[in-house]
Motif scaffolding. Structure first.
Motif, PDB file in Angstrom:
ATOM      1  N   ASP A 128       0.844  -1.195   0.000  1.00  0.00           N
ATOM      2  CA  ASP A 128       0.000   0.000   0.000  1.00  0.00           C
ATOM      3  C   ASP A 128       0.877   1.242   0.000  1.00  0.00           C
ATOM      4  O   ASP A 128       1.846   1.330   0.732  1.00  0.00           O
ATOM      5  CB  ASP A 128      -0.916   0.022   1.225  1.00  0.00           C
ATOM      6  CG  ASP A 128      -1.951  -1.093   1.199  1.00  0.00           C
ATOM      7  OD1 ASP A 128      -2.333  -1.507   0.095  1.00  0.00           O
ATOM      8  OD2 ASP A 128      -2.353  -1.534   2.283  1.00  0.00           O
ATOM      9  N   ARG A 129       0.505   2.210  -0.820  1.00  0.00           N
ATOM     10  CA  ARG A 129       1.283   3.436  -0.954  1.00  0.00           C
ATOM     11  C   ARG A 129       0.478   4.611  -0.397  1.00  0.00           C
ATOM     12  O   ARG A 129      -0.689   4.772  -0.693  1.00  0.00           O
ATOM     13  CB  ARG A 129       1.603   3.690  -2.418  1.00  0.00           C
ATOM     14  CG  ARG A 129       2.537   4.862  -2.633  1.00  0.00           C
ATOM     15  CD  ARG A 129       2.870   5.002  -4.077  1.00  0.00           C
ATOM     16  NE  ARG A 129       3.621   3.809  -4.476  1.00  0.00           N
ATOM     17  CZ  ARG A 129       4.017   3.561  -5.707  1.00  0.00           C
ATOM     18  NH1 ARG A 129       3.729   4.393  -6.674  1.00  0.00           N
ATOM     19  NH2 ARG A 129       4.692   2.479  -5.987  1.00  0.00           N
ATOM     20  N   VAL A 130       1.140   5.415   0.438  1.00  0.00           N
ATOM     21  CA  VAL A 130       0.519   6.608   1.004  1.00  0.00           C
ATOM     22  C   VAL A 130       1.341   7.802   0.562  1.00  0.00           C
ATOM     23  O   VAL A 130       2.558   7.825   0.719  1.00  0.00           O
ATOM     24  CB  VAL A 130       0.474   6.546   2.549  1.00  0.00           C
ATOM     25  CG1 VAL A 130      -0.111   7.831   3.111  1.00  0.00           C
ATOM     26  CG2 VAL A 130      -0.307   5.339   3.018  1.00  0.00           C
ATOM     27  N   ARG A 131       0.655   8.793  -0.015  1.00  0.00           N
ATOM     28  CA  ARG A 131       1.339  10.009  -0.467  1.00  0.00           C
ATOM     29  C   ARG A 131       0.720  11.210   0.241  1.00  0.00           C
ATOM     30  O   ARG A 131      -0.483  11.389   0.240  1.00  0.00           O
ATOM     31  CB  ARG A 131       1.186  10.173  -1.972  1.00  0.00           C
ATOM     32  CG  ARG A 131       1.831  11.471  -2.478  1.00  0.00           C
ATOM     33  CD  ARG A 131       1.715  11.599  -3.959  1.00  0.00           C
ATOM     34  NE  ARG A 131       2.638  10.626  -4.537  1.00  0.00           N
ATOM     35  CZ  ARG A 131       2.703  10.352  -5.823  1.00  0.00           C
ATOM     36  NH1 ARG A 131       1.896  10.951  -6.662  1.00  0.00           N
ATOM     37  NH2 ARG A 131       3.560   9.472  -6.276  1.00  0.00           N
ATOM     38  N   PHE A 132       1.588  12.008   0.878  1.00  0.00           N
ATOM     39  CA  PHE A 132       1.152  13.230   1.536  1.00  0.00           C
ATOM     40  C   PHE A 132       1.373  14.372   0.570  1.00  0.00           C
ATOM     41  O   PHE A 132       2.467  14.564   0.055  1.00  0.00           O
ATOM     42  CB  PHE A 132       1.934  13.452   2.834  1.00  0.00           C
ATOM     43  CG  PHE A 132       1.666  12.393   3.867  1.00  0.00           C
ATOM     44  CD1 PHE A 132       0.526  12.447   4.648  1.00  0.00           C
ATOM     45  CD2 PHE A 132       2.537  11.338   4.039  1.00  0.00           C
ATOM     46  CE1 PHE A 132       0.271  11.462   5.588  1.00  0.00           C
ATOM     47  CE2 PHE A 132       2.295  10.358   4.978  1.00  0.00           C
ATOM     48  CZ  PHE A 132       1.160  10.419   5.754  1.00  0.00           C
ATOM     49  N   GLY A 133       0.317  15.153   0.310  1.00  0.00           N
ATOM     50  CA  GLY A 133       0.382  16.217  -0.669  1.00  0.00           C
ATOM     51  C   GLY A 133       1.213  17.409  -0.236  1.00  0.00           C
ATOM     52  O   GLY A 133       1.820  18.083  -1.058  1.00  0.00           O
ATOM     53  N   SER A 134       1.254  17.665   1.072  1.00  0.00           N
ATOM     54  CA  SER A 134       1.980  18.832   1.557  1.00  0.00           C
ATOM     55  C   SER A 134       2.459  18.572   2.978  1.00  0.00           C
ATOM     56  O   SER A 134       2.066  17.597   3.618  1.00  0.00           O
ATOM     57  CB  SER A 134       1.079  20.067   1.543  1.00  0.00           C
ATOM     58  OG  SER A 134       0.028  19.906   2.479  1.00  0.00           O
TER      59      SER A 134
END
Length: 71
Positions: free
Chosen positions: A31-37
């Motif tokens: 699972d991949r989690v990306r934080f936008g800022s």
């Protein structure tokens, strides 16, 4: 509810990500989690810290009343 040790571990990982400038993480399950800022990552850390505070809160088992006639 998650136990306190797991919450503390999550907070440490999130802080490491924030201090390292990392915005994307892949867990062992794929699972991949990306934080936008940085603000989004800060909100995630604040959420975990709130959960830690709630899990650390101790409720009293005994209540003692002290009364007087006001004299």
């Amino acid at each position: 509810m998650d136990d306190l040790a797991q919450l503390i571990s999550w907070r440490a990982k999130l802080l490491d990500l924030r201090m390292g400038g990392v915005r994307e993480v892949t867990d062992p399950g794929g699972d991949r989690v990306r934080f936008g800022s940085d603000a989004e990552l800060a909100r995630a850390i604040a959420s975990v810290e709130g959960a830690i505070r709630n899990a650390s809160r101790v409720t009293p088992h005994t209540i003692t009343f002290r009364t007087s006639k006001g004299l």
